[in-house]
Design a protein around this motif. Sequence first.
Motif, PDB file in Angstrom:
ATOM      1  N   THR A 511     -12.407  20.136 -46.283  1.00 49.54           N
ATOM      2  CA  THR A 511     -12.019  19.597 -47.693  1.00 49.54           C
ATOM      3  C   THR A 511     -13.002  20.101 -48.782  1.00 49.54           C
ATOM      4  O   THR A 511     -12.686  20.261 -49.689  1.00 49.54           O
ATOM      5  CB  THR A 511     -11.801  18.137 -47.727  1.00 49.54           C
ATOM      6  OG1 THR A 511     -13.174  17.492 -47.472  1.00 49.54           O
ATOM      7  CG2 THR A 511     -10.843  17.706 -46.704  1.00 49.54           C
ATOM      8  N   LEU A 534      -3.026  23.088 -50.336  1.00 48.53           N
ATOM      9  CA  LEU A 534      -3.815  22.422 -49.364  1.00 48.53           C
ATOM     10  C   LEU A 534      -4.667  21.289 -50.052  1.00 48.53           C
ATOM     11  O   LEU A 534      -5.051  20.417 -49.045  1.00 48.53           O
ATOM     12  CB  LEU A 534      -4.839  23.430 -48.780  1.00 48.53           C
ATOM     13  CG  LEU A 534      -4.177  24.895 -48.264  1.00 48.53           C
ATOM     14  CD1 LEU A 534      -5.394  25.784 -47.991  1.00 48.53           C
ATOM     15  CD2 LEU A 534      -3.552  24.308 -46.916  1.00 48.53           C
ATOM     16  N   GLN A 535      -4.999  21.142 -51.136  1.00 51.03           N
ATOM     17  CA  GLN A 535      -5.672  20.079 -51.754  1.00 51.03           C
ATOM     18  C   GLN A 535      -4.610  18.922 -51.681  1.00 51.03           C
ATOM     19  O   GLN A 535      -5.061  17.877 -51.387  1.00 51.03           O
ATOM     20  CB  GLN A 535      -5.840  20.347 -53.234  1.00 51.03           C
ATOM     21  CG  GLN A 535      -6.948  21.462 -53.301  1.00 51.03           C
ATOM     22  CD  GLN A 535      -7.169  21.896 -54.813  1.00 51.03           C
ATOM     23  OE1 GLN A 535      -6.499  21.668 -55.659  1.00 51.03           O
ATOM     24  NE2 GLN A 535      -8.126  22.672 -54.909  1.00 51.03           N
ATOM     25  N   ALA A 536      -3.356  19.116 -51.912  1.00 50.89           N
ATOM     26  CA  ALA A 536      -2.393  17.946 -51.758  1.00 50.89           C
ATOM     27  C   ALA A 536      -2.256  17.567 -50.428  1.00 50.89           C
ATOM     28  O   ALA A 536      -2.384  16.120 -50.151  1.00 50.89           O
ATOM     29  CB  ALA A 536      -1.196  18.509 -52.310  1.00 50.89           C
ATOM     30  N   LEU A 537      -2.316  18.475 -49.329  1.00 49.13           N
ATOM     31  CA  LEU A 537      -2.219  17.835 -48.182  1.00 49.13           C
ATOM     32  C   LEU A 537      -3.370  17.152 -47.579  1.00 49.13           C
ATOM     33  O   LEU A 537      -3.438  16.268 -47.080  1.00 49.13           O
ATOM     34  CB  LEU A 537      -1.936  19.241 -47.337  1.00 49.13           C
ATOM     35  CG  LEU A 537      -0.645  19.842 -47.209  1.00 49.13           C
ATOM     36  CD1 LEU A 537      -0.786  20.991 -46.488  1.00 49.13           C
ATOM     37  CD2 LEU A 537       0.388  18.869 -46.702  1.00 49.13           C
ATOM     38  N   LEU A 539      -5.603  15.332 -49.624  1.00 49.59           N
ATOM     39  CA  LEU A 539      -5.338  13.933 -50.213  1.00 49.59           C
ATOM     40  C   LEU A 539      -4.435  13.133 -49.609  1.00 49.59           C
ATOM     41  O   LEU A 539      -4.652  12.005 -49.655  1.00 49.59           O
ATOM     42  CB  LEU A 539      -5.406  14.126 -51.998  1.00 49.59           C
ATOM     43  CG  LEU A 539      -6.544  14.460 -52.447  1.00 49.59           C
ATOM     44  CD1 LEU A 539      -6.097  14.586 -54.080  1.00 49.59           C
ATOM     45  CD2 LEU A 539      -7.750  13.776 -52.197  1.00 49.59           C
ATOM     46  N   LEU A 540      -3.529  13.661 -49.234  1.00 53.22           N
ATOM     47  CA  LEU A 540      -2.220  12.621 -48.698  1.00 53.22           C
ATOM     48  C   LEU A 540      -2.473  12.461 -47.187  1.00 53.22           C
ATOM     49  O   LEU A 540      -2.057  11.333 -46.643  1.00 53.22           O
ATOM     50  CB  LEU A 540      -0.880  13.495 -48.906  1.00 53.22           C
ATOM     51  CG  LEU A 540      -0.309  13.732 -50.282  1.00 53.22           C
ATOM     52  CD1 LEU A 540       0.609  14.827 -50.341  1.00 53.22           C
ATOM     53  CD2 LEU A 540       0.411  12.173 -50.685  1.00 53.22           C
ATOM     54  N   ASN A 541      -3.127  13.240 -46.550  1.00 51.42           N
ATOM     55  CA  ASN A 541      -2.983  13.300 -45.102  1.00 51.42           C
ATOM     56  C   ASN A 541      -4.528  13.101 -44.420  1.00 51.42           C
ATOM     57  O   ASN A 541      -4.238  12.795 -43.292  1.00 51.42           O
ATOM     58  CB  ASN A 541      -2.270  14.354 -44.378  1.00 51.42           C
ATOM     59  CG  ASN A 541      -1.045  14.547 -44.847  1.00 51.42           C
ATOM     60  OD1 ASN A 541      -0.487  13.742 -45.365  1.00 51.42           O
ATOM     61  ND2 ASN A 541      -0.524  15.852 -44.839  1.00 51.42           N
ATOM     62  N   ASP A 542      -5.482  13.427 -45.014  1.00 52.27           N
ATOM     63  CA  ASP A 542      -7.056  13.369 -44.287  1.00 52.27           C
ATOM     64  C   ASP A 542      -7.189  11.852 -44.117  1.00 52.27           C
ATOM     65  O   ASP A 542      -6.816  11.084 -45.100  1.00 52.27           O
ATOM     66  CB  ASP A 542      -7.747  13.827 -45.174  1.00 52.27           C
ATOM     67  CG  ASP A 542      -9.376  13.743 -44.764  1.00 52.27           C
ATOM     68  OD1 ASP A 542      -9.501  13.242 -43.600  1.00 52.27           O
ATOM     69  OD2 ASP A 542     -10.105  14.290 -45.577  1.00 52.27           O
ATOM     70  N   VAL A 546      -6.438   8.148 -46.208  1.00 54.26           N
ATOM     71  CA  VAL A 546      -5.552   7.206 -46.066  1.00 54.26           C
ATOM     72  C   VAL A 546      -6.174   5.817 -45.772  1.00 54.26           C
ATOM     73  O   VAL A 546      -5.591   4.560 -45.984  1.00 54.26           O
ATOM     74  CB  VAL A 546      -4.731   7.687 -44.787  1.00 54.26           C
ATOM     75  CG1 VAL A 546      -3.815   6.556 -44.025  1.00 54.26           C
ATOM     76  CG2 VAL A 546      -3.991   8.973 -44.826  1.00 54.26           C
ATOM     77  N   SER A 633      -1.942   4.655 -51.868  1.00 53.16           N
ATOM     78  CA  SER A 633      -2.197   6.241 -51.559  1.00 53.16           C
ATOM     79  C   SER A 633      -1.713   7.120 -52.796  1.00 53.16           C
ATOM     80  O   SER A 633      -2.211   8.258 -53.045  1.00 53.16           O
ATOM     81  CB  SER A 633      -1.592   6.616 -49.991  1.00 53.16           C
ATOM     82  OG  SER A 633      -1.479   8.086 -50.002  1.00 53.16           O
ATOM     83  N   ASN A 637      -3.532   9.619 -55.296  1.00 54.55           N
ATOM     84  CA  ASN A 637      -3.363  11.092 -55.706  1.00 54.55           C
ATOM     85  C   ASN A 637      -2.769  11.471 -56.875  1.00 54.55           C
ATOM     86  O   ASN A 637      -2.450  12.705 -57.124  1.00 54.55           O
ATOM     87  CB  ASN A 637      -2.036  11.475 -54.565  1.00 54.55           C
ATOM     88  CG  ASN A 637      -2.432  12.051 -53.149  1.00 54.55           C
ATOM     89  OD1 ASN A 637      -2.869  12.963 -52.800  1.00 54.55           O
ATOM     90  ND2 ASN A 637      -2.359  10.998 -52.253  1.00 54.55           N
TER      91      ASN A 637
ATOM     92  N   TYR B 219      -4.857  19.145 -42.018  1.00 51.70           N
ATOM     93  CA  TYR B 219      -4.157  18.072 -42.797  1.00 51.70           C
ATOM     94  C   TYR B 219      -2.588  18.311 -43.098  1.00 51.70           C
ATOM     95  O   TYR B 219      -2.092  17.630 -43.740  1.00 51.70           O
ATOM     96  CB  TYR B 219      -5.003  17.872 -43.997  1.00 51.70           C
ATOM     97  CG  TYR B 219      -6.432  17.734 -43.870  1.00 51.70           C
ATOM     98  CD1 TYR B 219      -6.765  16.796 -43.073  1.00 51.70           C
ATOM     99  CD2 TYR B 219      -7.221  18.651 -44.379  1.00 51.70           C
ATOM    100  CE1 TYR B 219      -8.079  16.575 -42.862  1.00 51.70           C
ATOM    101  CE2 TYR B 219      -8.867  18.535 -44.053  1.00 51.70           C
ATOM    102  CZ  TYR B 219      -9.288  17.431 -43.445  1.00 51.70           C
ATOM    103  OH  TYR B 219     -10.513  17.502 -43.306  1.00 51.70           O
ATOM    104  N   TYR B 261       1.972  20.025 -55.380  1.00 51.50           N
ATOM    105  CA  TYR B 261       2.460  18.810 -54.426  1.00 51.50           C
ATOM    106  C   TYR B 261       3.858  19.095 -53.745  1.00 51.50           C
ATOM    107  O   TYR B 261       4.098  18.862 -52.570  1.00 51.50           O
ATOM    108  CB  TYR B 261       2.344  17.448 -55.046  1.00 51.50           C
ATOM    109  CG  TYR B 261       1.166  16.871 -54.965  1.00 51.50           C
ATOM    110  CD1 TYR B 261       0.041  17.249 -55.719  1.00 51.50           C
ATOM    111  CD2 TYR B 261       0.714  15.803 -54.164  1.00 51.50           C
ATOM    112  CE1 TYR B 261      -1.094  16.855 -55.842  1.00 51.50           C
ATOM    113  CE2 TYR B 261      -0.365  15.061 -53.969  1.00 51.50           C
ATOM    114  CZ  TYR B 261      -1.281  15.494 -54.733  1.00 51.50           C
ATOM    115  OH  TYR B 261      -2.722  14.980 -54.639  1.00 51.50           O
TER     116      TYR B 261
END
Lengths: 645, 466
Positions: A511, A534-537, A539-542, A546, A633, A637, B219, B261
């Motif tokens: 990250t 990839l930044q969105a992923l 922040l949403l999934n790491d 969470v 969350s 984001n 991720y 997003y």
Amino acid sequence: QQYQSNVSKVDTAIKKLQGEVEERFSQFQRPAADEIAESLAFDPRSVLDLEGDTNNNSITGRSYALKEPSHQGLGFGEGYTFRSNKAFSVSGWVKPTSYGAILSRMAADDTYQGFDMLINPDGRLSVHLIHDWPKNAIKITTNQVILKNRWTHVVVSYGGGSHAEDLQIYFNGVEQNFGVDADKLSGSIETKQELLLGFRHQTPPFKGQIAGVQVFNETLIADEIKGVIKHDLAVALNHHNAADPEAARHHWLLQTDDEYLQLNRRLVKEQVRKRAIESSIPTVMVMKEAESPRATYVLDRGQYDKPIRDEEIYPKFPAVLEFGDAANRRLNRLDLAQWITHRNNPLTARVAVNRIWSQLFGVGIHKTVEDFGIQSPQPTHIELLDFLAVAFVDSGWDLKRLIKMLVTSATYRQSSHAVIDSFSDDPQNLRLARGSRFRLSAEAIRDNALAISGLLSRRVGGPSVKPYQPDGLWDELAGGAGEGKYVMDRDENLYRRSLYTYRKRTVPHPTMSTFDASSREICQVGRQRTNTPLQALALLNDKTYVEAARHLAIRTVSQTSLLKKQIEFAFRSATARRPMLWEVDILTASYQQALVKFQEDPDEVAEYLTVGVRQIPNSDVKPELAALAVVCSMILNLDETITRE
Amino acid sequence: MGKIGIGTLALNALLPSTSQSDDQPSSNGLFGLPHIKPKAKRVIYMFQSGAPSQFELFDYKPKLIDLQRTELPASIRQDQRLTGMTSGQKSFPIAPSIFKFKQHGQSGTWMSELLPYTSKWADDLCVIKTMKTEAINHDPAITFCQTGFQLAGRPSIGAWVAYGLGSENQDLPGYVVMVSRGTGRAAGQPLYDRLWGSGFLPTKYQGVKFRGGNEPVLYLENPNGCTTQLRRNMLDGINQLNRGRYEQVHDPEILTRISQYELSFRMQSAVPDLTDISDETEETLKMYGPSVNQPGTYARNCLLARRMAERGVRFIQLFHMGWDQHNNLPDHMSKQCHDTDQASAALLSDLKQRGLLDDTLLVWGGEFGRTVYCQGKLTEKNYGRDHHPRNYSIWMAGGGIQGGLTYGETDDFSYNVVEKPVEVHDVNATIMHLLGIQHKKLTYRFQGRDFRLTDVHGHVIHEILS
């Protein structure tokens, strides 16, 4: 100071013990003839005896000297065949000057099939019995080290049961504790490779002396080992011009004189204590000018190995930029430091001021913060930069004062809300007509989320930590080279500031690089600010985020039970402002949607609320908390949350 | 909700269009690029990490058989600096390859028996026998191939291409990397993330590593307990809030954030769609060999490379480890080739069948060659070879490359180039050229100077172009 007094206390104790040991040693009397005779009568029943050159300066009078820098060991052909299902013991004396394998009989390929006794770079002894490394092998490593430049008697005894517990290691007749690194042997350990003394393939060679190596067809117990040791020493002591008689006497006393043994043990204990104190003292690297500076020459066409001896050169400043006192001596680094910070040299202060400016405003007055050269763009506000630089120097290089001046300025305090034209006319805000607005740095994004959720550890200093990271990243590339596997930290260390995150340059934390942290392969002052999926992923999934969202939800619930207030609290924690009505409406709608879903499926509630290692009481595992965690969350984001406005 | 009543429908209008069809220009590349008409739209670079031996694959040296065990002549070695692994050897005995060579195809390209599959496509390959490099150890040598410089820190070739040309498919990264490990030398040389890094280019151009397990992209998976529907609802809410914020502060970066997003959501289905190979025919899978069924293998990565090529990923790079045969070379080379030969060939023929080979450039090669002399003990059946930077073999095929060509010649010892040397920069310049990039023109200013992939070097090898 406290360290000093502790060290000197230990020093006194060590000196006293040393005196006592010496005293006792000086009382050594050649053992009575019958005692030596008795020792010599002991039958070691060895099946292989590798006594070497008699001319060597050795504890047993005869030994192998392994001195050449890159020797490949001494070969003994078939020597002895080690078998995984047969008992055997190896006994011998070592005096290492450089650590390596004492003995090996091991295939020179990637299976490493065979047996070895290997002194690791830290001095601990490892024993391997290998069929196919690392899947099918035993490896144990002692807790104690074998010291350099001293004779140590080593025994490895193996019972033939293909388990680590079948192994014993003795140093000077004393059984050693060891750690088990691998214990899964089922195949043969036989190999055609010859028996080698002082070497194992793909490992630096053992340097020093090895003496009296014997192999036995059975296990040895403590008494027998004592017998072997005394036998070896008796040979030496019986010899009129035995080499290294002191060492032989010392070891003889260790075996026969209990008080001498106890004194020595106490001495070792104190020495260990001293090392522990010394290693607990924080150290600082200090550079010092060499007493006589190394001569430097012009290199012929720049070739590093072709200095022109007639053309010695000396440190000097460029003539046009010479200021300060002209010194009639060889200049050193202090002169350089003074020159760099000299009042007549404006560059240093300008660069420093510009960096602070760019951190606060997103872009430097001089846009290329890393480059003030003639090929870089002109500063946008030359007089301002100069004014700030002079004020900075005048204040005595006071950073805090500089930052205060900047953040209290009217320019800094402008709103970052602007008319559309303002952004299209001046996307980077070079003319400073509005407040700056830019995404937080990689480190700050994580720190910010942890802080909002209340998880952030505010502890300052200490070694690096290893927060969450997807499994296997180190292994699949570096194959576990270097530090081995990534072992995640626990407790507070998962929530330290990103500043403390462990940096493996070859495999950086994913990250960090996703959010444009520099790789540290090169000096990189200015960072990019990219905006990617990839930044969105992340922040949403790491897990990090969470878990942070859940904890923000928990924090929120503890404040108020009213949904509207909860949303307001969480939103405000993240953005430092109250949400507007329409914002509360959107988040409320999202909450309701999530709540309905979670009420339908309680398993998902439990799963969603247990991401990460921080656990919550079972009574809290409710659809309402899960739905609120979803809202949190979303808040973490928001563009506004990860952007400095 | 007032003025904020904007749903996903309206948001879609903000998104950059995806263009998978041929006639649309690819989005997000640099203005003015491609410089020239491209012959290849994408590259699949099968990097064989560890340095495969040219003696056992492409560089046939029959005269060595009579010279077996004789000392390498000083006139050939020419005081070459050796690695620390063999510089201490007292003797440098010549080790001919124990593998048999044959000429293949119409072109009569020489290849060894270790490449039974690749050799079937001899007439499609351009084998370059005269590659040279400056580095003699793995890491600097791979870094040199990847970035045009031996020291770490510069952008990799895939990052340069992604930066210059952008992506053909907005739902997938422009530069993808896949790593696999051979059985020839299990504890081989490591690889590093920076080898596909973006250096000083923006990090969005760095290679995205696809992994073998359940989560091909880091991720990518929603956290436990978060369904696709819940994620969709969350994104709708986040996007509405961001959109509302944009209405107030007018920072266009917020619009980009919204589109990113959305893109992340599309990636969550595009990536599994890419990595799920259940729609492949039995025949295709068979072509790649049995290990294609195992994620993370070279064969699987080759198949995925084809699927990426179909979907318009610009630069696809496979790294296969384990080619460092210092000892037990015959055994280990056999294993390495067994792991890779069938799949490399399958990728080529698969692309060809689908008409993709015409605009996909294939590159196969390692970071340097290996020595004619034996490292360690030389026996009838066993030997090893040390690193050799003065010449090595690679092959290229597909978009814009002349097939059935063997380029350059080495001396009888495969120790020195006799004619037509090819530098690493030349290969990189040629790859760029085929993609429509003039390598001297694609530059990026950093620390006061313009950098480019080929530094101040590089010549397009026109003789191998079709």
